[in-house]
Motif scaffolding. Structure first.
Motif, PDB file in Angstrom:
ATOM      1  N   LEU A   1     -37.437  -6.419  42.679  1.00  0.00           N
ATOM      2  CA  LEU A   1     -36.490  -6.910  43.405  1.00  0.00           C
ATOM      3  C   LEU A   1     -35.953  -7.898  43.351  1.00  0.00           C
ATOM      4  N   ILE A   2     -34.834  -8.330  42.914  1.00  0.00           N
ATOM      5  CA  ILE A   2     -34.702  -9.809  43.558  1.00  0.00           C
ATOM      6  C   ILE A   2     -32.961  -9.986  44.812  1.00  0.00           C
ATOM      7  N   VAL A   3     -33.259 -10.555  45.090  1.00  0.00           N
ATOM      8  CA  VAL A   3     -32.243 -11.159  46.062  1.00  0.00           C
ATOM      9  C   VAL A   3     -31.973 -12.895  45.499  1.00  0.00           C
ATOM     10  N   GLU A   4     -30.622 -12.615  44.864  1.00  0.00           N
ATOM     11  CA  GLU A   4     -30.195 -13.903  44.275  1.00  0.00           C
ATOM     12  C   GLU A   4     -28.243 -14.314  44.941  1.00  0.00           C
ATOM     13  N   GLN A   5     -28.413 -15.795  44.512  1.00  0.00           N
ATOM     14  CA  GLN A   5     -26.861 -15.941  44.828  1.00  0.00           C
ATOM     15  C   GLN A   5     -26.652 -16.535  43.458  1.00  0.00           C
ATOM     16  N   ASN A   6     -27.067 -16.119  42.497  1.00  0.00           N
ATOM     17  CA  ASN A   6     -26.387 -16.915  41.531  1.00  0.00           C
ATOM     18  C   ASN A   6     -26.081 -14.857  40.823  1.00  0.00           C
ATOM     19  N   ALA A   7     -25.012 -14.499  41.138  1.00  0.00           N
ATOM     20  CA  ALA A   7     -24.424 -12.834  40.667  1.00  0.00           C
ATOM     21  C   ALA A   7     -24.588 -12.998  39.230  1.00  0.00           C
ATOM     22  N   PHE A   8     -24.088 -13.867  38.773  1.00  0.00           N
ATOM     23  CA  PHE A   8     -23.780 -13.544  37.529  1.00  0.00           C
ATOM     24  C   PHE A   8     -25.620 -12.878  36.528  1.00  0.00           C
ATOM     25  N   MET A   9     -26.494 -14.129  36.748  1.00  0.00           N
ATOM     26  CA  MET A   9     -27.565 -13.273  36.656  1.00  0.00           C
ATOM     27  C   MET A   9     -28.059 -12.187  37.218  1.00  0.00           C
ATOM     28  N   ALA A  10     -28.231 -12.764  38.210  1.00  0.00           N
ATOM     29  CA  ALA A  10     -28.755 -10.817  38.384  1.00  0.00           C
ATOM     30  C   ALA A  10     -28.318  -9.491  38.091  1.00  0.00           C
ATOM     31  N   LEU A  11     -26.812 -10.039  37.504  1.00  0.00           N
ATOM     32  CA  LEU A  11     -26.244  -8.271  37.246  1.00  0.00           C
ATOM     33  C   LEU A  11     -27.129  -8.839  36.048  1.00  0.00           C
ATOM     34  N   SER A  12     -26.898 -10.047  34.952  1.00  0.00           N
ATOM     35  CA  SER A  12     -26.834  -9.469  33.425  1.00  0.00           C
ATOM     36  C   SER A  12     -27.993  -9.035  33.584  1.00  0.00           C
ATOM     37  N   ILE A  13     -29.695  -9.033  34.537  1.00  0.00           N
ATOM     38  CA  ILE A  13     -30.541  -8.214  33.972  1.00  0.00           C
ATOM     39  C   ILE A  13     -31.291  -7.378  34.508  1.00  0.00           C
TER      40      ILE A  13
ATOM     41  N   ASP B   1     -39.281   2.802  39.299  1.00  0.00           N
ATOM     42  CA  ASP B   1     -40.776   3.131  38.715  1.00  0.00           C
ATOM     43  C   ASP B   1     -40.321   2.523  37.029  1.00  0.00           C
ATOM     44  N   ASN B   2     -40.566   0.719  37.194  1.00  0.00           N
ATOM     45  CA  ASN B   2     -39.826  -0.242  35.962  1.00  0.00           C
ATOM     46  C   ASN B   2     -38.907  -0.542  35.597  1.00  0.00           C
ATOM     47  N   GLU B   3     -37.590  -0.397  37.083  1.00  0.00           N
ATOM     48  CA  GLU B   3     -36.742  -1.061  37.615  1.00  0.00           C
ATOM     49  C   GLU B   3     -36.647  -2.721  37.772  1.00  0.00           C
ATOM     50  N   ILE B   4     -35.533  -3.043  37.258  1.00  0.00           N
ATOM     51  CA  ILE B   4     -35.266  -4.431  37.784  1.00  0.00           C
ATOM     52  C   ILE B   4     -33.617  -4.392  38.579  1.00  0.00           C
ATOM     53  N   VAL B   5     -33.940  -4.723  40.035  1.00  0.00           N
ATOM     54  CA  VAL B   5     -32.862  -3.916  40.857  1.00  0.00           C
ATOM     55  C   VAL B   5     -32.706  -5.382  41.435  1.00  0.00           C
ATOM     56  N   SER B   6     -31.272  -5.849  41.401  1.00  0.00           N
ATOM     57  CA  SER B   6     -30.918  -7.546  42.030  1.00  0.00           C
ATOM     58  C   SER B   6     -30.150  -6.764  43.655  1.00  0.00           C
ATOM     59  N   ILE B   7     -30.482  -7.857  44.584  1.00  0.00           N
ATOM     60  CA  ILE B   7     -29.238  -7.892  46.083  1.00  0.00           C
ATOM     61  C   ILE B   7     -28.516  -8.913  45.643  1.00  0.00           C
ATOM     62  N   ILE B   8     -27.084  -9.084  45.879  1.00  0.00           N
ATOM     63  CA  ILE B   8     -26.695  -9.814  45.946  1.00  0.00           C
ATOM     64  C   ILE B   8     -26.064  -9.973  47.253  1.00  0.00           C
ATOM     65  N   GLY B   9     -24.964 -11.849  46.901  1.00  0.00           N
ATOM     66  CA  GLY B   9     -24.278 -11.902  48.705  1.00  0.00           C
ATOM     67  C   GLY B   9     -24.563 -12.360  49.782  1.00  0.00           C
ATOM     68  N   SER B  10     -23.206 -13.531  50.198  1.00  0.00           N
ATOM     69  CA  SER B  10     -23.687 -14.537  50.351  1.00  0.00           C
ATOM     70  C   SER B  10     -24.105 -15.197  51.462  1.00  0.00           C
ATOM     71  N   ASN B  11     -24.342 -15.891  51.401  1.00  0.00           N
ATOM     72  CA  ASN B  11     -25.564 -16.857  53.120  1.00  0.00           C
ATOM     73  C   ASN B  11     -25.077 -16.058  53.801  1.00  0.00           C
ATOM     74  N   GLY B  12     -26.245 -15.350  55.062  1.00  0.00           N
ATOM     75  CA  GLY B  12     -25.882 -15.078  56.178  1.00  0.00           C
ATOM     76  C   GLY B  12     -25.844 -13.129  55.489  1.00  0.00           C
ATOM     77  N   ALA B  13     -25.519 -12.952  54.349  1.00  0.00           N
ATOM     78  CA  ALA B  13     -25.910 -11.780  54.335  1.00  0.00           C
ATOM     79  C   ALA B  13     -26.990 -10.658  54.964  1.00  0.00           C
TER      80      ALA B  13
END
Length: 236
Positions: A190-202, A26-38
């Motif tokens: 839930l955010i899937v994002e290649q910009n790892a810096f921005m994903a981790l920051s929020i 509840d009320n979380e922001i969760v990110s998923i990062i990784g290279s293309n094809g992951a």
């Protein structure tokens, strides 16, 4: 709120996901990062019912989603903003927003209030409300896509590569909007994002996928300090 447990996904004879498990509270922001094809986008499409899973389970807010069709998953409150935005280019900005409420019964007054709420988040859209969405800049089109998703009153908002093709300054503004949506509207994201810096920051927590598997997971603040993550994903 969301529990994805050990899902396996195949395209024909090719296995793409190998027992992936994630959670969003509840009320979380969760990110998923990784290279293309992951397998990041495949996972998102599994959750939203676009791509079927071979095995495993997906549970949302106490309901089993695993075998439900996409339109029923939307009715449960799981809303995905797809990669590439996929707005309606020949419709106006306002018409695109109204399409976000297609499955919701609203009076004209309620629709007006909801649209005004979107304009308060994205003042630029109010300026462009009568303009065809396809004529907008990439950043403005992403605003339309996010606002259209929010018009559906999501209980969980999923965003697939929201920074794709956008200038860095636009990306920064976009991620501030995600934080506002999470904090002010109390919507988990839930955010899937290649910009790892921005994903981790929020995000509060992050999953790092590689070759269809979860390789690393943990608190985003800790992963941002990890030598392995810095070297592989943050350009360190």
């Amino acid at each position: 709120m969301l529990k994805v447990n050990n899902i396996v996904t195949c395209y024909g004879d090719i296995q793409v996901l190998h027992g992936v498990s994630i959670e969003v509270g509840d009320n979380e922001i969760v990110s998923i990062i990784g290279s293309n094809g992951a397998g990041k986008s495949t996972l998102m499409n599994n959750i939203s019912g676009i791509v079927p899973v071979k095995s495993g389970s997906i549970e949302f807010d106490g309901c089993e989603l695993t075998r439900l069709p996409g339109h029923q998953i939307v009715k449960k409150g799981v809303i995905q903003i797809p990669e590439g935005r996929e707005i309606f280019p020949n419709m106006t900005v306002l018409e695109n927003l109204e399409m976000g409420s297609y499955g919701i019964k609203r009076t004209k007054a309620e629709m007006k209030r909801k649209v005004e709420e979107m304009y308060s988040l994205f003042p630029r859209l109010q300026e462009r409300k009568s303009q065809k969405a396809g004529s907008l800049s990439g950043g403005e089109q992403q605003m339309v896509a996010i606002a259209r998703g929010l018009m559906a009153d999501p209980k969980l908002l999923m965003c697939d590569e929201p920074s794709l093709g956008l200038a860095p300054v636009v990306v920064e503004d976009m991620f501030k909007i995600f934080q506002r949506v999470n904090q002010e509207m109390k919507i988990p994201i839930l955010i899937v994002e290649q910009n790892a810096f921005m994903a981790l920051s929020i995000s509060q927590r992050c999953y790092i996928m590689e070759n269809g598997e979860n390789r690393i997971s943990g608190a985003s603040s800790e992963l941002a300090q990890s030598d392995v993550v810095i070297h592989a994903y943050l350009g360190g």
